[in-house]
Design an enzyme around this catalytic site. Structure first.
Site, PDB file in Angstrom:
ATOM      1  N   GLN A  57      -5.632  -2.113   9.667  1.00 39.72           N
ATOM      2  CA  GLN A  57      -5.310  -3.428   9.111  1.00 39.72           C
ATOM      3  C   GLN A  57      -5.829  -4.534  10.036  1.00 39.72           C
ATOM      4  O   GLN A  57      -5.529  -4.551  11.230  1.00 39.72           O
ATOM      5  CB  GLN A  57      -3.788  -3.526   8.901  1.00 39.72           C
ATOM      6  CG  GLN A  57      -3.320  -4.823   8.288  1.00 39.72           C
ATOM      7  CD  GLN A  57      -3.870  -5.070   6.883  1.00 39.72           C
ATOM      8  OE1 GLN A  57      -4.078  -4.149   6.099  1.00 39.72           O
ATOM      9  NE2 GLN A  57      -4.149  -6.319   6.581  1.00 39.72           N
ATOM     10  N   LYS A  82       0.837  -1.194   0.000  1.00 39.14           N
ATOM     11  CA  LYS A  82       0.000   0.000   0.000  1.00 39.14           C
ATOM     12  C   LYS A  82       0.884   1.260   0.000  1.00 39.14           C
ATOM     13  O   LYS A  82       0.681   2.180  -0.789  1.00 39.14           O
ATOM     14  CB  LYS A  82      -0.901  -0.029   1.246  1.00 39.14           C
ATOM     15  CG  LYS A  82      -1.835   1.111   1.388  1.00 39.14           C
ATOM     16  CD  LYS A  82      -2.227   1.322   2.827  1.00 39.14           C
ATOM     17  CE  LYS A  82      -1.182   2.041   3.647  1.00 39.14           C
ATOM     18  NZ  LYS A  82      -0.907   3.422   3.343  1.00 39.14           N
ATOM     19  N   ASP A 103     -11.662   1.604   3.597  1.00 38.88           N
ATOM     20  CA  ASP A 103     -11.875   0.151   3.498  1.00 38.88           C
ATOM     21  C   ASP A 103     -13.366  -0.180   3.434  1.00 38.88           C
ATOM     22  O   ASP A 103     -13.735  -1.315   3.143  1.00 38.88           O
ATOM     23  CB  ASP A 103     -11.273  -0.559   4.718  1.00 38.88           C
ATOM     24  CG  ASP A 103     -10.005  -1.320   4.368  1.00 38.88           C
ATOM     25  OD1 ASP A 103      -9.798  -1.589   3.168  1.00 38.88           O
ATOM     26  OD2 ASP A 103      -9.239  -1.644   5.286  1.00 38.88           O
TER      27      ASP A 103
END
Ligand code: NAP
Length: 294
Positions: free
Chosen positions: A96, A52, A119
């Site tokens: 995450q 990322k 997300d």
């Protein structure tokens, strides 16, 4: 049989984003900024967050990382989330997953500012997805829809079967394919571990999306001749014939299924590449919520 090349399509998306960011910077505005919160040292999570970071920098985006050890308290995590929610310099961020067991992941995701939730995992954004409203779509299904669009795969009126009903892949995928939109409008069947006569259902699919987390699970006799197969799975399989001692494979038995279908995503180089592309797209969307396009 066509290979749906996620790497090439990802490169296309990235070059469009890079061009847009160059224009933004030329106009005197700051670059879009994506942040990530990473807890612990899970190998797959480290790899994903590093990728990322690399991809953000490649398109001219600012990238930052908030790292914590496994023993971080829930309170500390909620504090950094509160900080990021209110930091005008950050447009979007990810937390995450997985988080350590002592942390309530649902509580953490619910604390993410929905306007920065790139997300798309916060309850309000998942709710908007169900309602068919404009929202951040979770990166993997968002990337798959972009792949389908750009590869020119017709979905309208098609029978789609999605294998797996997780909140991050299968369920949003089924919702997106069945939406009343020109690039969706499919008839969708969502399968899971309690589905009976699975092969009988998958053999009816014009488009089969495999997201069950079992290497090589989808065999040729489960696939209709000429179907489009989207393989979401990622597995590291020990293989001494490879220089690094392993190979990567998906949820589909690629050598056998590729002989039967009309198009298929490879692993690696298919869906995985598009997940990062989708995260960059979602960051641009978050940026434009703050700085509307002129
Ligand atoms: P998950 O949360 O483990 O969900 C797996 C789903 O598959 C569940 O709904 C489960 O059913 C279903 N399932 C398991 N065994 C089955 C069987 N024998 N028959 C039918 N359904 C079955 O997995 P996930 O997070 O969605 O991930 C799926 C795969 O995609 C994994 O390989 C993961 O590594 C990969 N992935 C890739 C990316 C990417 O960027 N390419 C991103 C995310 C995930 P139940 O609900 O009944 O348990």
């Amino acid at each position: 049989m066509k290979i749906i090349d996620g790497k090439t399509i990802c490169a296309e998306v990235k070059s469009e984003i890079a061009a847009e960011i160059a224009q933004i910077i030329d106009s005197g505005q700051r670059a879009p900024h994506m942040a990530a919160i990473l807890v612990g040292h899970d190998g797959a999570s480290e790899t994903y967050v590093a990728s990322k970071d690399k991809n953000c920098k490649a398109v001219g985006m600012t990238s930052s990382l908030y790292r914590y050890e496994d023993n971080v308290s829930e309170k500390e995590l909620l504090e950094v989330i509160n900080f990021l929610n209110n930091d005008d310099e950050v447009d979007g961020y990810i937390v995450q997953l997985p988080l350590p067991k002592h942390i309530d992941a649902d509580k953490v995701m619910a604390a993410v500012n929905p306007d920065k939730d790139i997300d798309g995992f916060s309850p309000s954004n998942l709710g908007k997805l169900v309602m068919g409203e404009d929202t951040f779509i979770p990166a993997t299904p968002c990337g798959i829809m972009e792949l389908i669009r750009r590869a020119g795969i017709e979905t309208v009126g098609k029978n789609c079967v999605v294998l797996g009903r997780s909140n991050i892949v299968g369920t949003p995928m089924a919702l997106l394919l069945s939406r009343n939109k020109p690039d969706a409008n499919a008839t969708v069947t969502l399968c899971h571990s309690k589905t009976q006569d699975l092969a009988e259902i998958t053999r009816r699919a014009d488009i089969l999306v495999a997201a069950i987390g079992k290497p090589g699970f989808v065999k040729a006799d489960m696939v209709k001749e000429g179907a489009v197969v989207i393989d979401v799975g990622i597995h590291r399989i020990a293989d001494e014939s490879q220089p690094n001692g392993f190979r990567i494979m998906g949820d589909v038995d690629f050598p056998a299924v590729s002989k039967k279908c009309s198009a298929i995503t490879p692993v690696p180089g298919g869906v995985g590449a598009m997940t990062i592309a989708a995260l960059l797209m979602n960051t641009m969307k978050a940026y434009h919520k703050r700085f509307p396009k002129k």
